[in-house]
Design a protein around this motif. Structure first.
Motif, PDB file in Angstrom:
ATOM      1  N   SER A 259       0.830  -1.202   0.000  1.00  0.00           N
ATOM      2  CA  SER A 259       0.000   0.000   0.000  1.00  0.00           C
ATOM      3  C   SER A 259       0.865   1.253   0.000  1.00  0.00           C
ATOM      4  CB  SER A 259      -0.938   0.010   1.211  1.00  0.00           C
ATOM      5  OG  SER A 259      -2.046  -0.847   0.997  1.00  0.00           O
ATOM      6  N   THR A 260       1.975   1.224   0.729  1.00  0.00           N
ATOM      7  CA  THR A 260       2.879   2.376   0.711  1.00  0.00           C
ATOM      8  C   THR A 260       3.506   2.542  -0.665  1.00  0.00           C
ATOM      9  OG1 THR A 260       3.380   1.903   3.030  1.00  0.00           O
ATOM     10  CG2 THR A 260       4.808   3.474   1.899  1.00  0.00           C
ATOM     11  N   ARG A 261       3.922   1.426  -1.261  1.00  0.00           N
ATOM     12  CA  ARG A 261       4.518   1.478  -2.599  1.00  0.00           C
ATOM     13  C   ARG A 261       3.540   2.070  -3.614  1.00  0.00           C
ATOM     14  NH1 ARG A 261       6.401  -4.592  -3.521  1.00  0.00           N
ATOM     15  NH2 ARG A 261       7.244  -3.751  -5.472  1.00  0.00           N
ATOM     16  N   VAL A 262       2.257   1.792  -3.426  1.00  0.00           N
ATOM     17  CA  VAL A 262       1.236   2.229  -4.374  1.00  0.00           C
ATOM     18  C   VAL A 262       0.721   3.636  -4.050  1.00  0.00           C
ATOM     19  CG1 VAL A 262      -1.133   1.787  -5.129  1.00  0.00           C
ATOM     20  CG2 VAL A 262       0.533  -0.083  -5.064  1.00  0.00           C
TER      21      VAL A 262
ATOM     22  N   GLY B  73      -3.892   0.230 -11.135  1.00  0.00           N
ATOM     23  CA  GLY B  73      -2.846  -0.183 -12.061  1.00  0.00           C
ATOM     24  C   GLY B  73      -1.561  -0.551 -11.343  1.00  0.00           C
ATOM     25  N   ALA B  74      -1.232   0.175 -10.284  1.00  0.00           N
ATOM     26  CA  ALA B  74      -0.004  -0.105  -9.538  1.00  0.00           C
ATOM     27  C   ALA B  74      -0.092  -1.430  -8.788  1.00  0.00           C
ATOM     28  CB  ALA B  74       0.282   1.032  -8.569  1.00  0.00           C
ATOM     29  N   PHE B  75      -1.237  -1.724  -8.194  1.00  0.00           N
ATOM     30  CA  PHE B  75      -1.407  -3.019  -7.531  1.00  0.00           C
ATOM     31  C   PHE B  75      -1.314  -4.163  -8.548  1.00  0.00           C
ATOM     32  CE2 PHE B  75      -3.625  -0.841  -3.860  1.00  0.00           C
ATOM     33  CZ  PHE B  75      -2.742  -1.282  -2.877  1.00  0.00           C
ATOM     34  N   GLN B  76      -1.920  -3.980  -9.704  1.00  0.00           N
ATOM     35  CA  GLN B  76      -1.836  -5.004 -10.745  1.00  0.00           C
ATOM     36  C   GLN B  76      -0.387  -5.239 -11.173  1.00  0.00           C
ATOM     37  OE1 GLN B  76      -4.463  -3.238 -13.654  1.00  0.00           O
ATOM     38  NE2 GLN B  76      -6.227  -4.454 -12.991  1.00  0.00           N
TER      39      GLN B  76
ATOM     40  N   ALA C 122       1.873  -8.712 -10.975  1.00  0.00           N
ATOM     41  CA  ALA C 122       2.515  -9.286 -12.160  1.00  0.00           C
ATOM     42  C   ALA C 122       4.016  -9.449 -11.948  1.00  0.00           C
ATOM     43  CB  ALA C 122       2.244  -8.404 -13.369  1.00  0.00           C
ATOM     44  N   ALA C 123       4.633  -8.517 -11.217  1.00  0.00           N
ATOM     45  CA  ALA C 123       6.086  -8.542 -11.026  1.00  0.00           C
ATOM     46  C   ALA C 123       6.522  -9.537  -9.959  1.00  0.00           C
ATOM     47  CB  ALA C 123       6.581  -7.148 -10.647  1.00  0.00           C
ATOM     48  N   GLU C 124       5.640  -9.866  -9.021  1.00  0.00           N
ATOM     49  CA  GLU C 124       6.028 -10.736  -7.905  1.00  0.00           C
ATOM     50  C   GLU C 124       5.029 -11.891  -7.728  1.00  0.00           C
ATOM     51  OE1 GLU C 124       7.387  -8.730  -4.315  1.00  0.00           O
ATOM     52  OE2 GLU C 124       7.258  -6.812  -5.380  1.00  0.00           O
ATOM     53  N   PRO C 125       4.884 -12.740  -8.750  1.00  0.00           N
ATOM     54  CA  PRO C 125       3.891 -13.820  -8.665  1.00  0.00           C
ATOM     55  C   PRO C 125       4.210 -14.871  -7.610  1.00  0.00           C
ATOM     56  CG  PRO C 125       5.289 -14.105 -10.593  1.00  0.00           C
ATOM     57  CD  PRO C 125       5.599 -12.746 -10.030  1.00  0.00           C
ATOM     58  N   GLN C 126       5.472 -14.953  -7.196  1.00  0.00           N
ATOM     59  CA  GLN C 126       5.832 -15.929  -6.169  1.00  0.00           C
ATOM     60  C   GLN C 126       5.255 -15.543  -4.804  1.00  0.00           C
ATOM     61  OE1 GLN C 126       7.807 -13.699  -7.522  1.00  0.00           O
ATOM     62  NE2 GLN C 126       8.838 -12.628  -5.838  1.00  0.00           N
ATOM     63  N   ARG C 127       4.977 -14.259  -4.605  1.00  0.00           N
ATOM     64  CA  ARG C 127       4.418 -13.774  -3.332  1.00  0.00           C
ATOM     65  C   ARG C 127       2.964 -13.369  -3.447  1.00  0.00           C
ATOM     66  NH1 ARG C 127       3.838  -8.580  -1.092  1.00  0.00           N
ATOM     67  NH2 ARG C 127       5.042  -7.589  -2.759  1.00  0.00           N
TER      68      ARG C 127
ATOM     69  N   ALA D 214       1.201   6.369  -6.986  1.00  0.00           N
ATOM     70  CA  ALA D 214       0.141   7.368  -7.104  1.00  0.00           C
ATOM     71  C   ALA D 214       0.526   8.699  -6.468  1.00  0.00           C
ATOM     72  CB  ALA D 214      -1.153   6.848  -6.476  1.00  0.00           C
ATOM     73  N   GLY D 215       1.373   8.674  -5.440  1.00  0.00           N
ATOM     74  CA  GLY D 215       1.722   9.901  -4.738  1.00  0.00           C
ATOM     75  C   GLY D 215       2.967  10.587  -5.250  1.00  0.00           C
ATOM     76  N   GLY D 216       3.803   9.859  -5.998  1.00  0.00           N
ATOM     77  CA  GLY D 216       4.979  10.469  -6.596  1.00  0.00           C
ATOM     78  C   GLY D 216       6.269  10.326  -5.814  1.00  0.00           C
TER      79      GLY D 216
END
Length: 218
Positions: A100-103, A176-179, A183-188, A108-110
């Motif tokens: 959530s922080t990453r997104v 879009g960021a959560f998606q 996609a980038a971390e399918p193992q987790r 989204a926050g820049g």
């Protein structure tokens, strides 16, 4: 044996709290000790930070300032709730965590991703989730659900929090960021269509937990 750490992520109104509660009940039925928590919050200090972060009356501030509030809360939450539980063999289910922080503050926050990576290395590592469930929902539907949740109470509260008040474009960037993380971390991460009925969503949540964490040798 350490407990498992499961996080739920997604935009506003995606059903994270409901699914976390259903999962906690299902694990308890299997006699698995489980603790539910949330971010921001989960410990007394972190809950105080939550009030500041989500209060619409909090004065405008930068994404960096906001992220630092989150990580102050997160440090306390990890030290006093999450890590002790995991060390006792308890499975911890958390409504929101680092993604959530990453997104929210990042994409989204820049706020540059390198800043968030540094904060994660300092404060979170090595307490990373064993499994992250990302509930995916169109922004308009999620905001509608969030509004319905606020007013469907004995004492209705129709005031949106600081994030629900953001414009629709912000919420589409979140999705879009959560998606992209899924996609980038399918193992987790597991991405689940949250527009389905809540029991259909939970069937997919349970399948992910069962196949990834409860299977022999997991």
């Amino acid at each position: 044996m350490l407990g498992k750490f499961i996080t739920f992520e997604g935009g506003e109104g995606s059903g994270k709290s409901t699914q976390a509660r259903l999962l906690a009940d299902a694990l308890a039925a299997r006699n698995i000790a489980t603790a539910m928590t949330r971010e921001p919050g989960g410990s007394p200090f972190a809950e105080a930070m939550r009030h500041v972060i989500l209060d619409p009356a909090t004065p405008p501030h930068s994404p960096l300032s906001e992220a630092l509030l989150f990580y102050a809360a997160r440090a306390d939450h990890l030290d006093h709730v999450v890590r002790p539980a995991l060390n006792d063999g308890v499975w911890v289910i958390c409504d929101r965590f680092i993604d959530s922080t990453r997104v929210y503050q990042g994409v989204a926050g820049g706020l540059p991703g390198e800043v968030i990576d540094t904060l994660n290395e300092m404060i979170v590592s090595p307490t990373l989730p064993d499994l992250t469930i990302i509930l995916d929902l169109p922004a308009e539907l999620g905001l509608g659900r969030a509004y319905a949740r606020r007013v469907d109470r004995i004492n209705p509260d129709t005031e949106a929090d600081a994030y629900e008040r953001r414009d629709l474009e912000f919420h589409w960037r979140l999705r879009g960021a959560f998606q992209a993380i899924a996609a980038a971390e399918p193992q987790r991460c597991v991405l689940i269509d949250a527009a389905q009925d809540e029991q259909e969503v939970f069937a997919e949540v349970w399948h992910a937990v069962e196949s990834r964490l409860l299977a022999a040798g997991a």
